[in-house]
Design an enzyme around this catalytic site. Structure first.
Site, PDB file in Angstrom:
ATOM      1  N   LYS A  96      -7.993  32.206  47.058  1.00 59.49           N
ATOM      2  CA  LYS A  96      -8.367  33.100  47.644  1.00 59.49           C
ATOM      3  C   LYS A  96      -8.914  31.945  48.944  1.00 59.49           C
ATOM      4  O   LYS A  96      -9.527  31.184  48.052  1.00 59.49           O
ATOM      5  CB  LYS A  96      -9.550  33.881  48.393  1.00 59.49           C
ATOM      6  N   SER A 171     -10.240  40.928  54.294  1.00 55.55           N
ATOM      7  CA  SER A 171      -9.955  39.053  54.604  1.00 55.55           C
ATOM      8  C   SER A 171      -8.696  38.468  53.163  1.00 55.55           C
ATOM      9  O   SER A 171      -8.624  37.900  53.601  1.00 55.55           O
ATOM     10  CB  SER A 171     -11.114  38.514  54.646  1.00 55.55           C
ATOM     11  N   SER A 195     -13.151  43.345  51.306  1.00 56.89           N
ATOM     12  CA  SER A 195     -12.098  42.467  52.019  1.00 56.89           C
ATOM     13  C   SER A 195     -11.934  42.359  50.588  1.00 56.89           C
ATOM     14  O   SER A 195     -10.292  41.572  50.691  1.00 56.89           O
ATOM     15  CB  SER A 195     -13.026  41.139  51.914  1.00 56.89           C
TER      16      SER A 195
END
Length: 505
Positions: A96, A171, A195
């Site tokens: 990420k 996210s 997320s």
């Protein structure tokens, strides 16, 4: 740049901002005192700064072409590996883009970090490389990670591989989309309100938010210290167990990890569901926004667990329904102070501070704050308002309420081994158009977290696994366990996933 003693004018300006009434003579006296104190800072400038290790050679990588990025899940592509053996040998991992990979551009989904290149590897990246894994690139994410959908990323919306007009979730949307499309077997995600779990649920993959403090976030950009988590998003339960085995445990920097208890995650695979006590959380169903078909799909999956030998019973935790309000009180002011006004890293937390990221963020904040998403603007405005006008009392009260909320889940988990509920009340929503009304775009970014955000507050491990579809979009079943008992969740998920019974339920 060596620190300079402030001028008289600067001292008077600072005093005025803080409500101090100083004369020019007062300011001159303080300036003289400051000059001696700042000698320590000049010495600090000369001391060498510790750096996190970088264990593998690499090139900067490349920006992916549209052909290799069909759902916009990649921010950047790389091929980084030690070439050595290990449990992750042959596994490709997406990281990420709020997690530092040395020498590789990092934006955290935001214009504020454009142009920043870290000089350190996060602890989790080092552990993956040392275990023989390959870092295949940086997964796109939401603007500063503050969205549960996937339309705020500065490089464009991340699309759901099951229905590209719909959100991948956020996210960590890029991480989940890349796993779902088969680009990688494993990915790292972050979770402060859901997320890891929301994008995993909406993309039909496996995502585990570990216990708070099990996996170090050293070298990652935080949102708020008390709710930050890092964990695996993978194509199978086995890969979740494998990746968690590699990244879990204290690292010497992140003090949250000092009490971490690493379990036998691989040993939990194949142990079966027989004898496990499963509590169906009453308050996890029937939210005002719930899709009854999602609730029904999850209840069908629970029926399959019972047929596999689990003992199923109803459980009630009334505080679960007010937990999102507690979460809001913690994260809004926490994020405004730590992530935004704290230049991306905050302060007064024992841990590793990526100073280069802090400086890059400060430059972006000072020059490009208008370019952030509306969700980030909302956090900044609300956080500043609550700080200025209410002196952080709501953040303090929410932090105090964290304890009885955690105790309520602990009490429920004394009678059962696992709590179960829908991961999200509904399936992936449509990506709003660029010209959508602001209120709609913000609502789409934050409206799915009723069941996920409570466990960021309490710190319990929570694992979402696919359990069906509604109109072609995946539904997630969320398993929640006692602190540091991720192995129990993996055991139950493995039993469910390897059984064909649930597919016909």
């Amino acid at each position: 740049m060596p620190v300079r003693t402030p001028s008289l004018e600067q001292i008077l300006q600072m005093a005025g901002r803080q409500g101090l009434h100083l004369s020019a003579e007062d300011a001159a006296e303080f300036r003289g005192i400051m000059a001696g104190t700042l000698d320590a800072y000049r010495l600090l400038d000369e001391l060498p700064e510790p750096k996190l290790p970088v264990v593998a050679p690499r090139t900067p990588g490349w920006r992916p072409s549209p052909a290799e990025n069909p759902h916009n899940g990649w921010y950047w592509r790389t091929e980084i590996a030690t070439g050595g053996p290990g449990p992750l040998h042959g596994k490709r991992v997406a990281v990420k883009d709020n997690i530092c990979v040395a020498g590789v551009p990092m934006m955290n989904g935001s214009a504020l970090l454009e142009g920043y290149v870290p000089d350190v590897d996060a602890t989790v990246v080092t552990r993956i490389l040392q275990a023989g894994g390959t870092i295949a690139g940086k997964a796109a994410c939401e603007d500063l990670c503050f969205s549960g959908a996937s339309h705020t990323c500065v490089t464009g919306p991340i699309r759901n591989p099951h229905k590209p007009t719909h959100s991948a979730g956020g996210s960590s949307g890029g991480s989940a989309a890349l796993v779902a499309e088969g680009a990688v077997e494993m990915a790292l995600g972050g979770d402060q309100g859901g997320s890891i779990r929301t994008p995993s649920s909406w993309c039909g993959v496996y995502g585990l938010k570990p216990s708070w403090g099990l996996v170090p976030v050293t070298g990652s950009m935080p949102i708020s210290y008390s709710v930050d988590h890092c964990g695996p998003i993978c194509a199978s339960v086995e890969d979740v167990a494998l990746l968690l085995s590699v990244i879990a445990g204290h690292d010497g920097w992140d003090h949250r990890t000092i009490p971490a208890q690493v379990g036998d995650y691989m040993g939990a695979l194949g142990a079966g569901a027989a004898g496990l006590r499963v509590g169906v959380l009453q308050e996890g169903f029937g939210h005002p926004e719930s899709d009854p078909r999602v609730d029904a799909s999850v209840r069908d999956a629970i029926g399959a667990l019972e047929r596999l030998g689990a003992q199923v019973e109803g459980v009630s935790v009334p505080m679960h329904r007010v937990a999102p309000a507690i979460w809001s009180g913690i994260i809004l002011e926490g994020a405004a102070e730590m992530m935004l006004k704290g230049h991306g890293v905050g302060h007064n937390v024992p841990g590793y501070y990526p100073v280069g990221m802090q400086e890059a963020f400060a430059r972006g904040f000072d020059t490009r704050i208008d370019d952030v998403s509306d969700t980030v603007k909302l956090v900044l405005l609300l956080g500043e308002y609550l700080n200025t006008h209410y002196h952080n009392r709501y953040h303090s009260k929410a932090q105090n309420l964290r304890v009885p909320l955690t105790q309520a889940y602990d009490a429920a988990l004394q009678g059962v081994d696992v709590l179960v509920m829908p991961t999200n009340p509904f399936t992936a929503t449509e990506i709003p158009p660029r010209d959508a009304p602001r209120a709609l775009a913000v609502d789409r970014a934050l409206n799915m977290q009723a069941n996920t955000c409570p466990f960021d507050v309490s710190g319990h491990p929570a694992f979402t696994i696919p359990c069906g579809t509604v109109d072609g979009l995946p539904v997630g079943l969320m398993l929640v366990g006692r602190r540091y008992e991720e192995a129990t969740l993996i055991r139950l998920a493995s039993a469910f996933t390897t059984s064909r019974d649930w597919r016909n339920s």
